[in-house]
Scaffold this motif. Sequence first.
Motif, PDB file in Angstrom:
ATOM      1  N   PHE A   1       0.825  -1.224   0.000  1.00 29.96           N
ATOM      2  CA  PHE A   1       0.000   0.000   0.000  1.00 29.96           C
ATOM      3  C   PHE A   1       0.855   1.269   0.000  1.00 29.96           C
ATOM      4  O   PHE A   1       0.680   2.157   0.820  1.00 29.96           O
TER       5      PHE A   1
ATOM      6  N   THR B   1      -3.859   3.434   8.505  1.00 26.97           N
ATOM      7  CA  THR B   1      -3.358   4.741   8.948  1.00 26.97           C
ATOM      8  C   THR B   1      -4.516   5.700   9.217  1.00 26.97           C
ATOM      9  O   THR B   1      -4.328   6.704   9.881  1.00 26.97           O
TER      10      THR B   1
ATOM     11  N   ALA C   1      -7.701  -5.735   4.797  1.00 31.46           N
ATOM     12  CA  ALA C   1      -6.554  -5.028   4.237  1.00 31.46           C
ATOM     13  C   ALA C   1      -5.634  -4.623   5.370  1.00 31.46           C
ATOM     14  O   ALA C   1      -5.924  -4.883   6.541  1.00 31.46           O
ATOM     15  N   ALA C   2      -4.536  -3.968   4.983  1.00 28.27           N
ATOM     16  CA  ALA C   2      -3.565  -3.452   5.948  1.00 28.27           C
ATOM     17  C   ALA C   2      -2.977  -4.573   6.822  1.00 28.27           C
ATOM     18  O   ALA C   2      -2.471  -4.303   7.910  1.00 28.27           O
TER      19      ALA C   2
HETATM   20  N1  LUZ Z   1      -5.771   0.189   3.237  1.00 29.58           N
HETATM   21  C1  LUZ Z   1      -6.192   1.298   3.818  1.00 29.58           C
HETATM   22  C2  LUZ Z   1      -4.562  -0.311   3.483  1.00 29.58           C
HETATM   23  O1  LUZ Z   1      -7.310   1.737   3.535  1.00 29.58           O
HETATM   24  N2  LUZ Z   1      -5.417   1.916   4.722  1.00 29.58           N
HETATM   25  C3  LUZ Z   1      -4.188   1.472   5.047  1.00 29.58           C
HETATM   26  O2  LUZ Z   1      -3.503   2.049   5.879  1.00 29.58           O
HETATM   27  C4  LUZ Z   1      -3.728   0.312   4.397  1.00 29.58           C
HETATM   28  N3  LUZ Z   1      -2.514  -0.165   4.641  1.00 29.58           N
HETATM   29  C5  LUZ Z   1      -2.090  -1.251   4.002  1.00 29.58           C
HETATM   30  C6  LUZ Z   1      -2.928  -1.854   3.095  1.00 29.58           C
HETATM   31  N4  LUZ Z   1      -4.152  -1.392   2.848  1.00 29.58           N
END
Ligand code: LUZ
Length: 750
Positions: free
Chosen positions: A338, A433, A501-502
């Motif tokens: 990301f 984040t 995600a994340a």
């Molecule tokens: N998706 C998101 C993500 O919406 N916010 C994030 O911080 C994030 N980080 C990694 C992968 N997807």
Amino acid sequence: MKNIDSHSHVRGESVYLDDIPHVAGTLFACVFDSPVANGKLVSVATSEAEKSEGVYRIITAKDLIGENQIGGIVPDEPLLADGEVHFQGMPIAVVLAETEEQARKAAKKITAEIDPLPVVTDPRVAAANGDLIVPPKRFVMGDAAAAFDTCDHIFEGRTEQNGQEHLYIETQGAYAIPTENGGLRVYSSTQGPTAVQRAVCRVTGLAMHQVEVDVQRLGGGFGGKEDQANAWAAICAVGTQLTRRPVKYALHRMEDMRMTGKRHPYSSDYKIGLDKDLKIVAYEATFYQNAGAAADLSPPVLERTLFHCTNSYFIPNVTATAYSCRTNLPPNTAFRGFGGPQGMFVIESAIAHAAEKLRVSASEIQRKNLIDDGDEFPYGQIAESDAITSWEQGDAKFDFKALQREADEFNASSKYFRKGVAMMPVCFGISFTKTPMNQARSLVHVYTDGSVAVSTGAVEMGQGVNTKIAQVAAGFFGLPIEKVRLHTTNTLRIANTSPTAASAAADLNGKATQLACEAIRARLIDVALPLIEAGTPEGVTLTDGFVYLNGERTSLDWSTLVMTAHLERVNLSEHAHYATPGINFDWDTAKGHPFAYHVYGTAIVGVTVDCLRGRYEVDYVKCCHDFGTSMNTSVDNGQIEGGIVQGIGWMTIEEIVYDAEGKLRSNALSTYKVPDIYSVPKDIAIVPLETKRENLAVFNSKAVGEPPLMYGIGAYFAIRNAIKAFRDCAPEIDAPFTPEKVLMNLYSSR
Ligand code: LUZ
Ligand code: MTE
Ligand code: MOS
């Protein structure tokens, strides 16, 4: 403990979108997409297509009942082009026909009159034109400008990084079915069922409680279905709303490659300043992100580039600026890491550049600048760092110097082959984040026969999150894993979900499941107390299908306990909510504590380059990786191996090519190369970092989905080192390092 899906996977029995049986009356959709990357859409001619066999209806922007808008963060993305087109592949019209073939045949008969406008594909050109998606973002720590005056060595340069096609095995798709009173059920291959629900509601004008989104599992997402599953679900939903018939669209591979966004390419400038002891004193970086034609997730991707712009290093003076640049490419989107990998690549480039000029090994600079406990990241969070321990434990296990020596000795005696070695430390922050996204819910039912059903907001996409959640529930109830079943991710059972995600899905949904199971367990133990003649819950556990008292098995088994509780009218279900504690971030100051924790690791990557042909092989990737306390080593090792291979692919052979007209030239598997079984590293060795720290991960089992991808960056610099061992040169830093580029660098004059 195997992945709970392995049995049905190998038998071909696992259910994906395209395996859902068709309801009678189903129509099939196919999109007519823009053949021009920028222009005024004057008219769309559909009459030939309407006459085509099996065609039921054709939909264009003017037919939408709700809003023609699917932009989640910035409202800049119409579902169907209206008056303008902004990239080749932008959906313009939708054919609904009785069969898939008829829909595709008819879509080819649609034409559009488009007055072309100049096409921009280069993010720096877009930035110079002032065409930004959002205002620039900046992180500042210390005073880089002043600190450069004190540096003994300063190096400046530029790097290019290309994008990456997600190439999930299952392409994008959706299937919408009408339910009573104008409602919809939508099956979608999405990482974000709630995101799909919101998009569907926006384009149809329905309320969220009228729309059910259901996801069994994905054949891979890798970020590509965090946001970009929405369009296809919205298209099917609109089709169903207008016809009251079920509508399905499963994209063909070339449609998917042409119409969907990819990892963001970046063009970046860096300036790095070191003192005479090789301590990095100051760092300045400017990132030009190629966002494509609409915002999609580009702003938070851009932000994560800044969050990871110093990777595992402590640098006291940092200024990092990032521009999200609007171009005429399909909107680029989330992809494993990301934006983090893009930030890390630039600092690694700067270090490689400095090492080259100072005639030292990059690893010396890397090792001297690893972030330590108590050091501050440029965004204000204080590190609890395992950067140094992971390096030291990796070294103790693999002996980095010996591996370098082995390469040097090989190079001294080989005529046309060269080995290169590079170190790749990684530090990746875990949490969305955007703080509000760090929440999840879990619904646990214990049935009267003692079986357990769990639903959460997590989407299974091959990463094994369902296995981990099943382990949580089985562990709390002291049951074998077969007693627990994970159900589809469904917006009726679990509402308002964050996307999977994340790397945080197991943490967030696992913790919520833990809370739900704890509540049910406490009630069950209360029921058990009189039956086992115990006064208090102290010393009572659920283990191996029985109630235990002070470590001794009682005669009360799980099924009897559950049935007794039910007859006593005790609640055997729980819906629990988890929100990560202690995290925050404030963009006004660009400081905070955004991450629950960081994942650390150190890899050493070795390659061999064939200096006649420009080809190369990755000999090994050996890493010391921070799992915390892994809940499932076979799942986690699989995530590391997959991440490494995907990272190496991005850095080496995967090359996305758009021409000057914005047409995707690498639009099929014949022209877009991905790592295959022959090109994966011959040896991937993984040792777990031994730590005793407490963390916020579920059962201390740290997130593992994304961080390993960035070990792949080491392959780029290992190849570069091999080239430099063949010939004294300073290859431009322009990823991926395709064999063609390697060959040019081996023999070109630079
Ligand atoms: N998706 C998101 C993500 O919406 N916010 C994030 O911080 C994030 N980080 C990694 C992968 N997807
Ligand atoms: N592994 C498989 N097999 N398939 C995938 O699509 N996606 C990756 C990673 N590993 C992915 C995968 C990405 S981009 C993320 S964010 C995480 O899995 C998400 O799952 P997690 O939060 O459960 O780790
Ligand atoms: Mo992963 S890029 O967070 O879907």
